[in-house]
Write an enzyme that holds these catalytic residues in place. Structure first.
Site, PDB file in Angstrom:
ATOM      1  N   GLY A 192       0.816  -1.209   0.000  1.00  0.00           N
ATOM      2  CA  GLY A 192       0.000   0.000   0.000  1.00  0.00           C
ATOM      3  C   GLY A 192       0.847   1.255   0.000  1.00  0.00           C
ATOM      4  O   GLY A 192       0.537   2.234   0.690  1.00  0.00           O
ATOM      5  N   ALA A 193       1.908   1.249  -0.797  1.00  0.00           N
ATOM      6  CA  ALA A 193       2.908   2.325  -0.740  1.00  0.00           C
ATOM      7  C   ALA A 193       2.521   3.563  -1.528  1.00  0.00           C
ATOM      8  O   ALA A 193       3.230   4.574  -1.462  1.00  0.00           O
ATOM      9  CB  ALA A 193       4.251   1.800  -1.256  1.00  0.00           C
ATOM     10  N   ASN A 194       1.435   3.528  -2.268  1.00  0.00           N
ATOM     11  CA  ASN A 194       1.134   4.642  -3.153  1.00  0.00           C
ATOM     12  C   ASN A 194       0.397   5.797  -2.482  1.00  0.00           C
ATOM     13  O   ASN A 194       0.246   6.864  -3.079  1.00  0.00           O
ATOM     14  CB  ASN A 194       0.316   4.175  -4.362  1.00  0.00           C
ATOM     15  CG  ASN A 194      -0.977   3.493  -3.968  1.00  0.00           C
ATOM     16  OD1 ASN A 194      -0.965   2.313  -3.639  1.00  0.00           O
ATOM     17  ND2 ASN A 194      -2.089   4.218  -3.985  1.00  0.00           N
ATOM     18  N   GLY A 200      -1.036   7.651   1.611  1.00  0.00           N
ATOM     19  CA  GLY A 200      -1.141   7.648   3.062  1.00  0.00           C
ATOM     20  C   GLY A 200       0.120   7.254   3.798  1.00  0.00           C
ATOM     21  O   GLY A 200       1.225   7.711   3.489  1.00  0.00           O
ATOM     22  N   GLY A 218       1.709   4.425   3.829  1.00  0.00           N
ATOM     23  CA  GLY A 218       2.653   3.703   2.993  1.00  0.00           C
ATOM     24  C   GLY A 218       3.505   4.632   2.160  1.00  0.00           C
ATOM     25  O   GLY A 218       4.717   4.421   2.011  1.00  0.00           O
ATOM     26  N   SER A 223      -4.181  -1.152  14.412  1.00  0.00           N
ATOM     27  CA  SER A 223      -4.920   0.067  14.731  1.00  0.00           C
ATOM     28  C   SER A 223      -5.291   0.033  16.199  1.00  0.00           C
ATOM     29  O   SER A 223      -5.448  -1.047  16.785  1.00  0.00           O
ATOM     30  CB  SER A 223      -6.200   0.130  13.884  1.00  0.00           C
ATOM     31  OG  SER A 223      -7.112   1.099  14.391  1.00  0.00           O
ATOM     32  N   TYR A 263     -13.752  -4.530  10.852  1.00  0.00           N
ATOM     33  CA  TYR A 263     -12.457  -3.839  10.851  1.00  0.00           C
ATOM     34  C   TYR A 263     -11.691  -4.141  12.131  1.00  0.00           C
ATOM     35  O   TYR A 263     -10.497  -4.472  12.096  1.00  0.00           O
ATOM     36  CB  TYR A 263     -12.657  -2.331  10.700  1.00  0.00           C
ATOM     37  CG  TYR A 263     -11.359  -1.554  10.702  1.00  0.00           C
ATOM     38  CD1 TYR A 263     -10.477  -1.642   9.633  1.00  0.00           C
ATOM     39  CD2 TYR A 263     -11.011  -0.741  11.777  1.00  0.00           C
ATOM     40  CE1 TYR A 263      -9.278  -0.940   9.627  1.00  0.00           C
ATOM     41  CE2 TYR A 263      -9.824  -0.025  11.785  1.00  0.00           C
ATOM     42  CZ  TYR A 263      -8.965  -0.127  10.706  1.00  0.00           C
ATOM     43  OH  TYR A 263      -7.760   0.572  10.712  1.00  0.00           O
TER      44      TYR A 263
END
Length: 318
Positions: free
Chosen positions: A21-23, A25, A27, A151, A176
């Site tokens: 998820g590096a693209n 936020g 990440g 979280s 979640y």
């Protein structure tokens, strides 16, 4: 003692880091910091186009950044396996694996493999990814780390082993919380099993960002078509949240701070552990339950078909 910042990160030249998820936020901010420290960073993204755009943006600020965008869809176990094979073909070492990507409080849907999406993406995808990369982590000289992003809402989570996929009763926030509790149960159980195997070169830790302003909070209201919830979330982010760069600090601290050991949990040290510089935090009692972790591990192996060459850890109370 001074507050820890990215300036305290060690030189990572010659080291390889994966950030899922590096693209965007957390990440994205983590990737930029790793690149500034000299690491080769693999941006593991569901969308290669968005990953390349993120890499281009980082290069404008860090011209020497060594970045490699690779496709990874955590909601598709075939994609997870293909990514791991491609990575292992291209790289001989892996210093840090950041299990960061996730989805939050979305309407019920299913992954390509039929899993409830939050449980499938947030936990099962990362469980399978780590298992596929375990040999590379073991073969890396020196210490490697697996850092799994949870979280603070894991404290509200409950492992509903009789309905893990929310087929009978689905609540988006309950699902979640369960997925984030699963993240920590996995992180701590992995560390226990590594210890049981006598493997000293890999440590597994958990972390959480506190309340950080990212796109994650907006996707649930957007998918549900709730303009009121979306507006409320935007206001809450503007008033209460810290920026994503600060929210990424616990992950970066867990990945690089020399004073940490396996099985630890890192989060913000400020108001209600929602903001501030990173420090060791205390997870819920449920997250430390070795019996619950053992059961989740077995279920995860059955569901993903990914098994670890690690002995079962002795079940003792923490």
């Amino acid at each position: 003692m001074s507050e820890w910042t990215t300036a305290d990160m060690p030189d990572l030249s010659g080291d390889t880091v994966i950030v899922t998820g590096a693209n965007s936020g957390l990440g994205f901010e983590g990737t930029r910091a790793f690149a500034e420290a000299g690491a080769t960073v693999v941006l593991a993204c569901r969308s290669v186009d968005r990953g390349e755009s993120a890499a281009d943006e980082i290069r404008t600020e860090v011209p020497a950044a060594d970045l490699d965008v690779m496709e990874l869809d955590l909601g598709d176990l075939d994609s997870v396996e293909t990514f791991a094979e491609s990575f292992s073909d291209a790289y001989d070492d892996l210093r840090v694996l950041c299990n960061n990507a996730g989805v939050m409080a979305i309407p019920r849907s299913e992954t390509a493999d039929g899993f409830e999406t939050q449980f499938g993406v947030n936990h099962l995808g990362h469980f399978a990814l780590t298992g596929h990369l375990l040999d590379t982590l073991r073969e890396t000289d020196g210490e490697s780390r697996v850092v799994t992003q949870s979280s603070g809402l894991h404290e509200n989570g409950e492992m509903r082993f009789d309905d893990l996929q929310g087929e009978r009763d689905y609540d988006e926030w309950g699902a979640y919380g369960q997925s984030k509790l699963a993240n920590l149960l996995f992180a701590f159980e992995l560390d226990r099993r590594l210890d049981a195997a006598g493997i000293e070169g890999i440590t597994s830790l958990g972390c959480h960002p506190g309340y950080a302003d990212t796109n994650l909070q907006r996707r649930g209201p957007e998918q549900a078509g709730s303009t009121i919830r979306l507006a409320m979330m935007k206001v809450a982010n503007a008033v209460l949240a810290q920026d994503a760069a600060t929210g990424a600090l616990p992950m970066l601290y867990a990945a690089t701070a020399p004073d940490l050991s396996g099985g630890e949990y890192v989060g913000p040290s400020g108001f209600m552990n929602m903001r501030g510089p990173p420090a060791e935090d205390t997870p819920s009692r449920e997250a430390r339950d070795p019996e619950r972790a053992r059961r989740l591990w077995e279920v995860s192996e059955d569901l993903t078909g990914v098994t670890y060459d690690l002995p079962e850890a002795a079940v003792t109370a923490d």
